[in-house]
Design a protein around this motif. Structure first.
Motif, short mmCIF file in Angstrom:
data_model
loop_
_atom_site.label_atom_id
_atom_site.label_comp_id
_atom_site.label_asym_id
_atom_site.label_seq_id
_atom_site.Cartn_x
_atom_site.Cartn_y
_atom_site.Cartn_z
N THR A 82 52.87 -7.04 0.85
CA THR A 82 53.11 -5.88 1.70
C THR A 82 54.61 -5.60 1.78
OG1 THR A 82 51.19 -6.48 3.05
CG2 THR A 82 52.74 -4.89 3.99
N PRO A 83 55.05 -4.36 1.52
CA PRO A 83 56.49 -4.07 1.61
C PRO A 83 57.03 -4.39 2.99
CG PRO A 83 55.29 -2.24 0.61
CD PRO A 83 54.26 -3.18 1.14
N ASP A 84 58.24 -4.95 3.01
CA ASP A 84 58.89 -5.26 4.27
C ASP A 84 59.08 -3.98 5.09
OD1 ASP A 84 60.49 -7.11 6.04
OD2 ASP A 84 62.04 -5.64 5.55
N SER A 85 58.73 -4.05 6.36
CA SER A 85 58.82 -2.86 7.21
C SER A 85 59.58 -3.14 8.50
CB SER A 85 57.41 -2.34 7.55
OG SER A 85 56.64 -3.35 8.18
N ALA A 86 60.57 -4.02 8.42
CA ALA A 86 61.38 -4.34 9.60
C ALA A 86 62.16 -3.10 10.05
CB ALA A 86 62.34 -5.48 9.29
N PRO A 87 62.33 -2.93 11.36
CA PRO A 87 63.11 -1.78 11.85
C PRO A 87 64.52 -1.78 11.26
CG PRO A 87 61.98 -2.89 13.65
CD PRO A 87 61.82 -3.78 12.45
N ILE A 88 65.04 -0.60 10.98
CA ILE A 88 66.36 -0.48 10.36
C ILE A 88 67.40 -0.16 11.41
CG2 ILE A 88 67.76 0.84 8.73
CD1 ILE A 88 65.23 1.32 7.09
N ASP A 89 68.42 -1.01 11.49
CA ASP A 89 69.58 -0.78 12.33
C ASP A 89 70.69 -0.29 11.41
OD1 ASP A 89 72.09 -1.13 13.61
OD2 ASP A 89 71.26 -2.62 14.97
N ALA A 90 71.02 0.99 11.49
CA ALA A 90 71.95 1.59 10.53
C ALA A 90 73.30 0.88 10.52
CB ALA A 90 72.12 3.08 10.83
N ASP A 91 73.84 0.57 11.69
CA ASP A 91 75.15 -0.09 11.75
C ASP A 91 75.08 -1.48 11.12
OD1 ASP A 91 76.26 2.09 13.03
OD2 ASP A 91 75.93 1.29 15.04
N ALA A 92 74.02 -2.22 11.43
CA ALA A 92 73.87 -3.56 10.86
C ALA A 92 73.70 -3.48 9.35
CB ALA A 92 72.67 -4.27 11.50
N LEU A 93 72.97 -2.48 8.88
CA LEU A 93 72.77 -2.32 7.44
C LEU A 93 74.09 -2.09 6.73
CD1 LEU A 93 70.84 -2.08 5.06
CD2 LEU A 93 70.59 0.36 5.59
N VAL A 94 74.95 -1.27 7.30
CA VAL A 94 76.27 -1.01 6.71
C VAL A 94 77.07 -2.31 6.63
CG1 VAL A 94 78.49 0.13 7.06
CG2 VAL A 94 76.36 1.42 7.37
N ARG A 95 77.05 -3.09 7.72
CA ARG A 95 77.78 -4.37 7.73
C ARG A 95 77.22 -5.33 6.69
NH1 ARG A 95 77.24 -3.66 13.34
NH2 ARG A 95 75.57 -5.24 13.42
N ASN A 96 75.90 -5.39 6.61
CA ASN A 96 75.27 -6.33 5.68
C ASN A 96 75.54 -5.95 4.22
OD1 ASN A 96 74.25 -7.69 7.89
ND2 ASN A 96 72.27 -6.67 7.81
N LEU A 97 75.53 -4.66 3.93
CA LEU A 97 75.82 -4.21 2.57
C LEU A 97 77.28 -4.48 2.20
CD1 LEU A 97 73.82 -0.86 2.42
CD2 LEU A 97 73.29 -3.00 1.24
N ALA A 98 78.17 -4.31 3.17
CA ALA A 98 79.58 -4.60 2.92
C ALA A 98 79.77 -6.09 2.64
CB ALA A 98 80.43 -4.17 4.11
N ARG A 140 53.45 -7.81 -11.72
CA ARG A 140 53.46 -9.01 -10.87
C ARG A 140 52.63 -8.80 -9.61
NH1 ARG A 140 53.77 -13.63 -12.09
NH2 ARG A 140 55.93 -13.79 -12.77
N LEU A 141 52.75 -7.63 -8.99
CA LEU A 141 51.97 -7.37 -7.78
C LEU A 141 50.48 -7.39 -8.09
CD1 LEU A 141 54.10 -4.50 -6.16
CD2 LEU A 141 54.13 -6.95 -5.61
N ASP A 142 50.11 -6.87 -9.25
CA ASP A 142 48.70 -6.89 -9.65
C ASP A 142 48.24 -8.33 -9.89
OD1 ASP A 142 46.24 -5.47 -10.56
OD2 ASP A 142 46.75 -6.43 -12.46
N ASP A 161 45.12 -13.08 -7.80
CA ASP A 161 45.15 -14.47 -7.34
C ASP A 161 44.86 -14.58 -5.85
OD1 ASP A 161 45.45 -17.22 -7.92
OD2 ASP A 161 47.50 -17.20 -7.15
N GLY A 162 44.44 -13.47 -5.23
CA GLY A 162 44.09 -13.50 -3.82
C GLY A 162 45.26 -13.43 -2.87
N ILE A 163 46.36 -12.82 -3.32
CA ILE A 163 47.57 -12.70 -2.50
C ILE A 163 47.92 -11.23 -2.34
CG2 ILE A 163 50.03 -13.24 -2.31
CD1 ILE A 163 49.46 -15.75 -4.02
#
Length: 227
Positions: A171-187, A159-161, A166-168
């Motif tokens: 780029t992998p998402d590279s937002a800063p990681i907040d470890a505490d927020a990540l734990v809450r979001n996964l829960a 799909r990426l290829d 198709d001219g698109i």
């Protein structure tokens, strides 16, 4: 943020943690309609339903409960998924028109779409979302990897290829990681996933392990103008 989900679970399974990080998001499920006749399909039977009408009613309720756990709002279109529609499935143009209508009645800055892997319904929705993005170029467009199907060897890279051809650029998402927020979001995602009772029954105890693997998002950008 508007998140497009092919079926009643795909968005939460694929990007539930991202949804938890974006309270107030709207999840629009494309194939959430019921057929006129009370069909009995193999998948619905595995989920414990007597017919498609019972399945659609219960699955919409499960989806609403799951999205409530993520502080997101459901929007269900009445199009039929392939198990009900057969050769009468909606076209990508028809889906795109419906989604553009949703966009025009709301104010969205970001569009999350499936990469569109393996399943014919996912392919259709991905193609429709590409058309929507062409029609609404000011939207930030981000693609999520379709949970479970992304494990099939080569599908994501193919799909990426195809996007690149198709001219698109993806780029992998590279937002800063907040470890505490990540734990809450996964829960929060785990709570949401648990509310799709019927679907988890059909997948079996280990059939949906990929749902809890790290989510991968791809920011899409055009590298050339559409002709």
């Amino acid at each position: 943020m508007l998140v497009i989900s092919p079926h009643l679970d795909d968005a939460v399974f694929s990007c539930g943690a991202a949804l938890a990080a974006s309270p107030g998001a709207v999840v629009c499920t494309v194939f959430a309609g019921a057929p006129r006749e009370a069909l009995v399909t193999h998948w619905d039977a595995q989920c414990g339903f007597a017919n498609a009408h019972e399945a659609t009613h219960a699955r919409r309720a499960e989806d609403a409960a799951a999205l409530d756990a993520l502080d997101a709002r459901p929007l269900h279109l009445d199009l039929l998924d392939s198990q009900y529609a057969g050769d009468g499935s909606a076209t990508s143009d028809e889906i795109a028109a419906a989604l553009i209508g949703v966009i025009h009645t709301n104010s969205f800055a970001t569009l999350l779409i499936p990469l569109g892997l393996f399943h014919s319904d996912h392919h259709l929705v991905h193609a429709a979302c590409r058309n929507v993005w062409r029609a609404e170029p000011m939207l930030t467009c981000i693609a999520y990897e379709d949970a479970i199907y992304r494990r099939i060897s080569g599908l994501v890279h193919a799909r990426l290829d195809e996007l690149s051809q198709d001219g698109i650029t993806a780029t992998p998402d590279s937002a800063p990681i907040d470890a505490d927020a990540l734990v809450r979001n996964l829960a929060a995602k785990q709570r949401a996933v648990s509310r799709y009772t019927s679907q988890l029954r059909a997948f079996g105890p280990s059939g949906y392990d990929d749902v809890f693997a790290p989510e991968r998002l791809w920011t899409l950008q055009r590298t050339r103008h559409d002709r």
